[in-house]
Write an enzyme that holds these catalytic residues in place. Structure first.
Site, PDB file in Angstrom:
ATOM      1  N   SER A 136     112.385  54.135  28.092  1.00 27.06           N
ATOM      2  CA  SER A 136     112.644  52.979  28.951  1.00 27.06           C
ATOM      3  C   SER A 136     113.682  53.406  29.972  1.00 27.06           C
ATOM      4  CB  SER A 136     113.184  51.814  28.111  1.00 27.06           C
ATOM      5  OG  SER A 136     113.708  50.790  28.937  1.00 27.06           O
ATOM      6  N   TYR A 149     119.264  47.388  22.174  1.00 30.61           N
ATOM      7  CA  TYR A 149     118.090  48.045  22.760  1.00 30.61           C
ATOM      8  C   TYR A 149     118.473  49.331  23.488  1.00 30.61           C
ATOM      9  CZ  TYR A 149     113.668  48.582  25.266  1.00 30.61           C
ATOM     10  OH  TYR A 149     112.483  49.060  25.758  1.00 30.61           O
ATOM     11  N   LYS A 153     117.336  53.305  22.792  1.00 26.92           N
ATOM     12  CA  LYS A 153     116.595  54.118  23.755  1.00 26.92           C
ATOM     13  C   LYS A 153     117.388  55.360  24.179  1.00 26.92           C
ATOM     14  CE  LYS A 153     112.764  51.855  23.801  1.00 26.92           C
ATOM     15  NZ  LYS A 153     111.523  52.466  23.271  1.00 26.92           N
TER      16      LYS A 153
END
Length: 232
Positions: A136, A149, A153
């Site tokens: 991402s 998150y 990542k």
């Protein structure tokens, strides 16, 4: 590499980007196996796509072991792993619970690690293989409300770089795709939301990137690529 007849495993392959990647690879003649946590969703998608389906939670080690037993029984080998399974959670730091953080980490990092480890055993044995980790733009920079998150990542990016350094001697190409916002069910499920105005990325753009990366001659590979919408 040649896509026709290639054996491709896609985690989180029943919806969104995974589904579109499975679709495009199947259309080009690959043998495709998708997996996901919800049996009905996986089997419905597998039927629609005319590919193999397997129910597995990548955060569960026994499920991962069972998945790769299935791979070996069906194919006795593997050409491509696409580590696509992932979840999102977005909340301000003081409201993020340890459970929220751990849930994201279990799937996005531990799950990717376990699946990558089992695929690597096959690739080392074969002395060839390909891994694409779906990262991402959150693996490149942080933002407010993204602690769980973004951390996951960034960790995935670190693992990708480690695997790349370790597996190159075995002719394994390890790559990462970093999409910006893609209009899929991910946004709604994670609470992030997604305003589909017809100008944002769709899953098909990410499938196109994966196809482009894999079809490069094996003598070279694209280590990672970041994908933005032109004018979202």
């Amino acid at each position: 590499m040649e896509i026709k007849n290639a054996k491709i495993l896609i985690t989180g392959g029943a919806t969104g980007m995974g589904y579109e990647m499975a679709k495009i690879f199947k259309e080009k003649g690959a043998e495709v196996l998708i997996c996901g946590r919800t049996e009905k969703t996986v089997m419905d998608a597998a039927k629609e796509l005319d590919v193999l389906g397997f129910t597995a939670d990548v955060a569960n080690e026994q499920d991962v072991e069972n998945l790769f037993k299935f791979v070996e029984e069906k194919w006795n080998g593997l050409d491509v792993l696409i580590n696509n399974a992932g979840v999102g959670y977005f909340s301000d730091l003081v409201a993020t619970t340890t459970e929220d953080f751990a849930r994201v980490w279990d799937i996005n990092v531990k799950g990717a690690f376990m699946v990558g480890r089992e695929a690597a055993k096959i690739f080392i044995r074969q002395n060839k293989g390909n891994i694409i980790n779906i990262g991402s733009t959150a693996s490149l920079y942080g933002f407010a409300n993204g602690s769980a998150y973004v951390a996951s990542k960034f960790a995935l990016k670190g693992m990708t770089e480690c695997w790349r350094a370790e597996l190159r001697k075995n002719n394994v190409r390890v790559m990462q795709i970093n999409p910006s916002e893609v209009v899929t069910e991910f946004g709604a499920k994670s609470g992030y939301g997604s305003n589909d105005n017809g100008k944002k990325l769709t899953a098909s753009e990410i499938a196109h990137v994966a196809m482009s990366m894999l079809t490069m001659n094996d003598v070279g590979f694209i280590t990672d690529t970041t994908v933005f919408a032109t004018n979202p």
